[in-house]
Design a protein around this motif. Structure first.
Motif, short mmCIF file in Angstrom:
data_model
loop_
_atom_site.label_atom_id
_atom_site.label_comp_id
_atom_site.label_asym_id
_atom_site.label_seq_id
_atom_site.Cartn_x
_atom_site.Cartn_y
_atom_site.Cartn_z
N THR A 122 72.21 47.00 23.65
CA THR A 122 72.95 46.17 22.71
C THR A 122 74.11 45.49 23.42
O THR A 122 74.76 46.10 24.28
N ASN A 150 70.80 52.18 24.38
CA ASN A 150 70.42 53.08 23.30
C ASN A 150 69.30 54.02 23.74
O ASN A 150 68.68 53.83 24.79
N THR A 160 66.35 50.36 24.18
CA THR A 160 66.97 49.08 23.87
C THR A 160 68.39 49.07 24.41
O THR A 160 68.97 50.12 24.71
N TYR A 173 73.31 41.22 19.81
CA TYR A 173 71.90 41.31 20.18
C TYR A 173 71.54 42.74 20.58
O TYR A 173 72.32 43.43 21.24
N THR A 174 70.35 43.15 20.18
CA THR A 174 69.74 44.38 20.67
C THR A 174 68.37 44.00 21.20
O THR A 174 67.52 43.50 20.44
#
Length: 493
Positions: free
Chosen positions: A112, A106, A110, A220-221
């Motif tokens: 994902t 992202n 981050t 999950y991120t």
């Protein structure tokens, strides 16, 4: 004269060089590790082209999940109110296969992903075959009874009739594989067909890890660490949320830390005061580990962290735990995230649990060295080189007047199954870590240490030799003068 100047020049250069050796050694000792650490930290963040992306996506070292199942060996006495006597059966060992999928980076530093995990039984690391039959508490019945507790007496009596029709009892016999991965339960299937209680029954299968094989535990991120290395692999969101809905306080609902596989670097931190936070979907909450001692894994220096006993204290002894309900020390009621099932989480053998829980059982032998959770972390990279993640699933039993088999039992937190998810770096991975990262710290440290005495020795030797040379120079003209005076005297005579 020219020769003397040339020697003086050499002496000056040698003295300067010796001083530079000493200075370089001191700088190497003081600043060298910081310079190298900054270079390491530039390579650690997760990016689409980072060197560690493959090992992060698919761990190169084996991970094993071991199960011990608690068999009740005095069922008849328990139904009449006696203490349960439990015996652990196992381990039943499985090799984990995990690979992150749908990895997407992202814009806010981050990444994902999902992480499906599948398991393969490993007979050579198991004490018994998967087909071993074990008598354990009938958790589906206990769950339904707990869900019916606030229903009318008539509803409970109807369920009791249905239960007896299917010959379901409080303790039943299944294979280890069925207890772990699931089986179709006829009572649950029948219960789902009853209009009164069908909405209370989430599934007609039961297994303590039913639905966990070949699936993932959520989306999950996590932070990549690009903008701040101390955020590396920390969870930003789980299933799209950054705060849980289960507990009583905002603090208790926070999703803190990593998944426990990789932490930010520890260099420069006060090990005695820091907490390594991690989030566990198994217990539906975040918790932390504290530094215990220095250790090593395959000759690689590590820092050993463990989950402290204070995590499991009741809210009187540890006010932070007011978020997690009113149970006494050592157990966590997770029914709020288990569809209302009366499931309590603890450490194996009820380690650190209050006496009110331990004293109502026979057969448990809590032992901190083999029943606690530990992580051994390489401080420069934050990599977990060895881990033993342990927990126990318990079932809360209490008497129920309208349900056969429940009328005379004593209230007890009954152990059902405990697990150990373990991993230790292999020799090849240890060698790669040494060759790619750690050996440079060793080289700089020893070169720096060696440079200082070499510089000092060169300085001293140079001064001594130069003084001897000057002494010879000063004494030579005097000898010539004495010789000339002697010749003159002889000639005069």
């Amino acid at each position: 004269m020219a020769s003397s100047n040339w020697i003086s020049g050499i002496v000056v250069c040698t003295l300067i060089a010796s001083c530079l050796f000493v200075v370089a050694g001191i700088i190497g000792i003081v600043l060298g590790p910081h310079i190298l650490q900054s270079q390491v930290e530039k390579q650690l963040p997760l990016t689409a082209d980072s060197d560690q992306l493959d090992s992060w996506s698919t761990p190169p070292v084996p991970i094993y999940l071991q199960f011990w199942l608690w068999e009740c060996v005095n069922v008849g006495e328990v139904l009449r109110g006696a203490k349960p006597y439990v015996v652990q059966r196992g381990p039943f060992t499985y090799l984990e296969h995990r690979t992150k999928t749908g990895v997407y980076f992202n814009d806010n530093y981050t990444v994902t992903y999902r992480q499906p995990i599948s398991y393969t039984f490993v007979p050579e690391k198991s004490a018994l075959p998967e087909t071993t039959r074990i008598t354990m508490v009938n958790t589906p019945i206990v769950t339904i009874v707990a869900l019916l507790r606030n229903q009318s007496a008539k509803t409970q009596e109807i369920f009791n009739i249905v239960k007896n029709f299917f010959n379901e009892t409080l303790f039943i016999d299944h294979t280890a594989r069925e207890w772990i991965w699931g089986y179709e339960d006829p009572l649950l299937k029948a219960a789902k067909s009853l209009p009164i209680i069908k909405d209370l029954v989430p599934d007609d299968h039961f297994g303590y890890f039913y639905g966990s094989n070949a699936t993932d535990d959520g989306l999950y991120t996590v932070f990549t660490g690009e903008d701040h290395i101390n955020q590396l692999n920390n969870i930003n969101k789980w299933n799209g949320i950054s705060s849980l809905p289960y507990w009583r306080t905002p603090w208790g609902n926070q999703i803190n830390g990593t998944d426990g596989s990789w932490f930010p670097p520890l260099i420069g931190k006060d090990l005695q005061s820091i907490r390594l936070y991690l989030y566990s979907t198994d217990i539906c909450r975040s918790l932390y580990a504290k530094f215990e001692k220095h250790s090593s894994v395959l000759d690689i220096p590590t820092e050993l962290f463990s989950i402290p006993a204070e995590i499991f204290l009741n809210s009187t002894l540890n006010p932070d735990n007011i978020a997690f309900g009113t149970t006494d020390s050592g157990v966590l009621d997770v029914s709020v995230c288990r569809q209302g099932a009366p499931i309590y989480i603890s450490l194996p053998h009820l380690l650190y649990a209050a006496d009110r829980y331990q004293s109502r059982l026979e057969g448990i032998e809590p032992d901190a060295p083999i029943h606690r959770t530990i992580f051994e972390v390489e401080p420069h990279t934050g990599l977990v080189l060895s881990a033993q993640k342990r927990l126990q699933i318990n079932v809360f039993l209490q008497p129920e007047h309208f349900i056969d088999d429940f009328k005379y039992i004593s209230e007890v937190v009954l152990p059902a199954i405990w697990i150990n998810e373990s991993t230790t770096i292999d020799q090849k991975s240890a060698d790669d870590l040494n060759n790619q990262v750690l050996r440079f710290f060793t080289i700089v440290r020893w070169v720096s240490i060696v440079l200082i005495p070499i510089g000092i020795v060169i300085f001293i030797v140079t001064i001594v030799l130069f003084k001897k040379h000057r002494s010879r120079e000063e004494s030579t003209p005097l000898l010539f003068a004495e010789a000339n005076n002697t010749i003159a005297s002889d000639h005069d005579h």
